[in-house]
Design an enzyme around this catalytic site. Structure first.
Site, short mmCIF file in Angstrom:
data_model
loop_
_atom_site.label_atom_id
_atom_site.label_comp_id
_atom_site.label_asym_id
_atom_site.label_seq_id
_atom_site.Cartn_x
_atom_site.Cartn_y
_atom_site.Cartn_z
N GLN A 182 -0.98 21.37 -29.02
CA GLN A 182 -2.01 22.12 -29.74
C GLN A 182 -2.25 23.49 -29.11
O GLN A 182 -2.19 23.64 -27.90
CB GLN A 182 -3.31 21.32 -29.75
CG GLN A 182 -3.14 19.94 -30.37
CD GLN A 182 -4.38 19.10 -30.25
OE1 GLN A 182 -5.26 19.18 -31.09
NE2 GLN A 182 -4.45 18.27 -29.22
N LYS A 219 -1.10 15.38 -9.93
CA LYS A 219 -0.10 15.11 -10.95
C LYS A 219 0.83 16.30 -11.16
O LYS A 219 2.00 16.14 -11.51
CB LYS A 219 -0.79 14.70 -12.26
CG LYS A 219 -1.47 13.34 -12.19
CD LYS A 219 -0.49 12.23 -11.79
CE LYS A 219 -1.12 10.86 -11.83
NZ LYS A 219 -0.15 9.79 -11.51
N TYR A 276 -7.14 15.33 -9.53
CA TYR A 276 -6.14 14.57 -10.28
C TYR A 276 -5.08 15.51 -10.85
O TYR A 276 -3.88 15.23 -10.75
CB TYR A 276 -6.83 13.80 -11.40
CG TYR A 276 -5.95 12.82 -12.13
CD1 TYR A 276 -5.49 11.66 -11.49
CD2 TYR A 276 -5.60 13.02 -13.46
CE1 TYR A 276 -4.70 10.74 -12.16
CE2 TYR A 276 -4.81 12.10 -14.13
CZ TYR A 276 -4.36 10.97 -13.48
OH TYR A 276 -3.57 10.06 -14.15
N ASP A 323 0.88 -1.16 0.00
CA ASP A 323 0.00 0.00 0.00
C ASP A 323 0.92 1.21 0.00
O ASP A 323 1.59 1.49 1.00
CB ASP A 323 -0.90 -0.01 1.24
CG ASP A 323 -1.84 1.19 1.30
OD1 ASP A 323 -1.63 2.18 0.57
OD2 ASP A 323 -2.78 1.15 2.12
#
Length: 263
Positions: free
Chosen positions: A263, A160, A156, A59
């Site tokens: 992009q 990150k 998230y 874990d």
């Protein structure tokens, strides 16, 4: 010619998932001794597909688990050349309805995990790295979500982005201390895994797409290269960062996204 990892010892977390299992297999194919670690108590199915491997339940949010696994690696191998932090989770939810429990769980797995693992493994890795021409290598799987924003991904993206800067800070600190440990991040975009399947369903649930099929159909054209990534695309990038071929890469991010962020 693909660089050999013969004689190198690698630890891969989140090894039973789509990306983690492909990384494990790819490192083993070029000679690395691979130790896989993940939540399941039994890793026999994973080990059957990864030659020259062993498995430990782990874990990543628990420091005692890390201490147990790293101690076992040192006792058996006396070295750790490569540490790949793959374990991660995503909560796809509107920011206003994200619970603090969901936020903290993402941070625990995606940020605390790499912190704890790097902290516990650093001593063994610096001793190992001192014996290698380009040192040992820590690789953290971040995401394009660590570079750009995305709806329904606030936690998230935050996690990150955090490990991207954590990696750079570790790189600077290890160099200042004279440790031969290189630290880099990998930033994939959409990869064909069950995690992406979950993300697509949650986009439908939140009204961002009429169906999973239509959400999926829009993903490939969003990548200028014309397709989503396969796990092997990410594994090849990790193999490069694990090898001496990347000996001058330190505190960097390797973006493997088919042009998504260009992009």
């Amino acid at each position: 010619m693909i660089a050999s990892l013969e004689g190198r010892v690698a630890l891969v977390t989140g090894c039973t998932g789509g990306i983690g299992s492909e990384i494990s297999r790819t490192l083993a194919e070029v000679g690395a001794t691979v130790i896989g670690a993940d939540i399941p108590a039994d890793g026999s199915a994973w080990a059957a597909n990864v030659p020259n491997s062993t498995y430990h339940p782990l874990d990543v949010t628990q420091e005692a688990d890390w201490q147990r696994v790293i101690a076992a690696i040192e006792a058996e191998h006396g070295a750790l050349d490569i540490l790949v932090h793959v374990a991660g989770i995503v909560v796809v939810e509107k920011m206003q309805t994200t619970t603090i429990e969901q936020w903290r769980k993402q941070m625990a797995v995606n940020v605390d995990g790499p912190f704890l693992g790097t902290k516990v493994a650093a001593d063994l890795m610096q001793r190992t790295g001192a014996q290698r021409p380009f040192g040992s290598s820590i690789i953290i799987i971040s995401s394009v979500a660590g570079l750009i924003g995305s709806p329904l991904h606030t936690g998230y993206c935050a996690s990150k982005g955090a490990v991207r800067l954590f990696s750079k800070a570790c790189a600077m600190e290890f160099s200042a201390l004279g440790y031969k440990i290189r630290v880099n991040t990998v930033h994939p975009s959409g990869v064909k895994t069950t995690m992406v399947d979950h993300i697509l369903q949650r986009f439908v649930d939140n009204g961002f797409a009429p169906s999973v099929e239509e959400a999926a159909a829009g993903l490939a054209p969003a990548h200028p290269i014309g397709r989503m990534a396969d796990p092997i695309d990410i594994a090849k990038a990790v193999r490069f960062l694990a090898s001496d071929e990347s000996g001058y890469m330190h505190g960097s991010e390797l973006v493997v996204d088919g042009g998504y962020t260009a992009q």
